[in-house]
Design a protein around this motif. Structure first.
Motif, PDB file in Angstrom:
ATOM      1  N   LEU A  62       0.820  -1.209   0.000  1.00  0.00           N
ATOM      2  CA  LEU A  62       0.000   0.000   0.000  1.00  0.00           C
ATOM      3  C   LEU A  62       0.855   1.261   0.000  1.00  0.00           C
ATOM      4  N   MET A  63       1.894   1.265   0.817  1.00  0.00           N
ATOM      5  CA  MET A  63       2.760   2.442   0.888  1.00  0.00           C
ATOM      6  C   MET A  63       3.464   2.685  -0.440  1.00  0.00           C
ATOM      7  N   LYS A  64       3.788   1.614  -1.139  1.00  0.00           N
ATOM      8  CA  LYS A  64       4.448   1.745  -2.437  1.00  0.00           C
ATOM      9  C   LYS A  64       3.471   2.168  -3.525  1.00  0.00           C
ATOM     10  N   ASP A  65       2.314   1.506  -3.574  1.00  0.00           N
ATOM     11  CA  ASP A  65       1.358   1.749  -4.656  1.00  0.00           C
ATOM     12  C   ASP A  65       0.609   3.070  -4.519  1.00  0.00           C
ATOM     13  N   PHE A  66       0.434   3.542  -3.272  1.00  0.00           N
ATOM     14  CA  PHE A  66      -0.403   4.725  -3.059  1.00  0.00           C
ATOM     15  C   PHE A  66       0.331   5.814  -2.274  1.00  0.00           C
ATOM     16  N   GLU A  67       1.613   5.924  -2.528  1.00  0.00           N
ATOM     17  CA  GLU A  67       2.418   6.950  -1.866  1.00  0.00           C
ATOM     18  C   GLU A  67       1.809   8.330  -2.105  1.00  0.00           C
ATOM     19  N   GLY A  68       1.647   9.077  -1.024  1.00  0.00           N
ATOM     20  CA  GLY A  68       1.064  10.405  -1.127  1.00  0.00           C
ATOM     21  C   GLY A  68      -0.448  10.423  -1.098  1.00  0.00           C
ATOM     22  N   ARG A  69      -1.054   9.233  -1.158  1.00  0.00           N
ATOM     23  CA  ARG A  69      -2.522   9.146  -1.151  1.00  0.00           C
ATOM     24  C   ARG A  69      -3.038   8.285  -0.003  1.00  0.00           C
TER      25      ARG A  69
END
Length: 222
Positions: A62-69
């Protein structure tokens, strides 16, 4: 054997903006939704709350795929350190909210979003079992490590009674489906209501979020 078509009780609404809220194991459908919406080019934010990083499924992805979101919040089991959703929900927006998680999270989101237009806030909770039944009675739970005894009322789960008494306990789904709250049962006969334990485990383990006592007293390794 009868096979029926799968049912979707938590369908995505086709809109432009989404706020996806997950608590604990509730991240399972939320992560799938987020990946689908991302491929569709939709605007989305994720709020993922859990006890700790170690107990957070798909956290690295999740942290990789949705960084900043994505906002990730761990409360370490401290009721005073839970995430405050007020700023996210105080003003109704042209956003649809999808929330999945344990009962306390669902109740909090419902309370904060009560003024939102009907149909904007969607919930999926895990309720495969009856946590409390009409014929339930109160019983006692002895905590072996602390030496304390807690009374579990007829309308509360062991988990809730322990929280009410000030004990920090691990949990996620709070519906007997994930296994996070599995606790060693040292004495007494349990009324098992979960969907996790194998038959050979039921004499020595208990899911304290849903299961109760057949005997008047249980001794737990807490």
């Amino acid at each position: 054997m009868n096979i029926e078509h799968p049912e979707n009780d938590f369908p995505l609404t086709d809109v432009q903006k989404y706020l996806l809220i997950a608590g604990g194991i509730g991240i399972t459908p939320i992560y799938s939704m987020a990946r689908y919406l991302d491929k569709k080019g939709k605007m989305l934010r994720i709020i993922y709350v859990s006890r700790s990083a170690e107990e957070s499924a798909y956290l690295d992805e999740l942290m990789k795929d949705f960084e900043g979101r994505i906002i990730v919040h761990h409360d370490d089991g401290d009721p005073n350190a839970v995430y405050d959703f007020w700023d996210d929900l105080v003003t109704p927006r042209a956003t649809h909210v999808f929330c999945c998680g344990p009962k306390p999270l669902m109740e909090e989101i419902k309370a904060f979003s009560g003024h939102w237009p009907e149909g904007r806030v969607h919930f999926e909770d895990f309720k495969p079992v009856d946590v409390v039944r009409q014929d339930d009675v109160a019983f006692e739970v002895e905590l072996k490590k602390s030496g304390q005894t807690v009374t579990v009322p007829e309308d509360r789960s062991i988990l809730e009674a322990l929280r009410d008494a000030g004990f920090a306990t691990s949990s996620s789904c709070e519906s007997g489906t994930c296994g996070t709250c599995k606790t060693r049962l040292l004495e007494g006969e349990a009324d098992h209501r979960d969907m996790v334990l194998m038959e050979e485990e039921k004499g020595s383990q208990i899911m304290i979020c849903v299961s109760r006592a057949k005997s008047g007293r249980l001794v737990l390794d807490l």
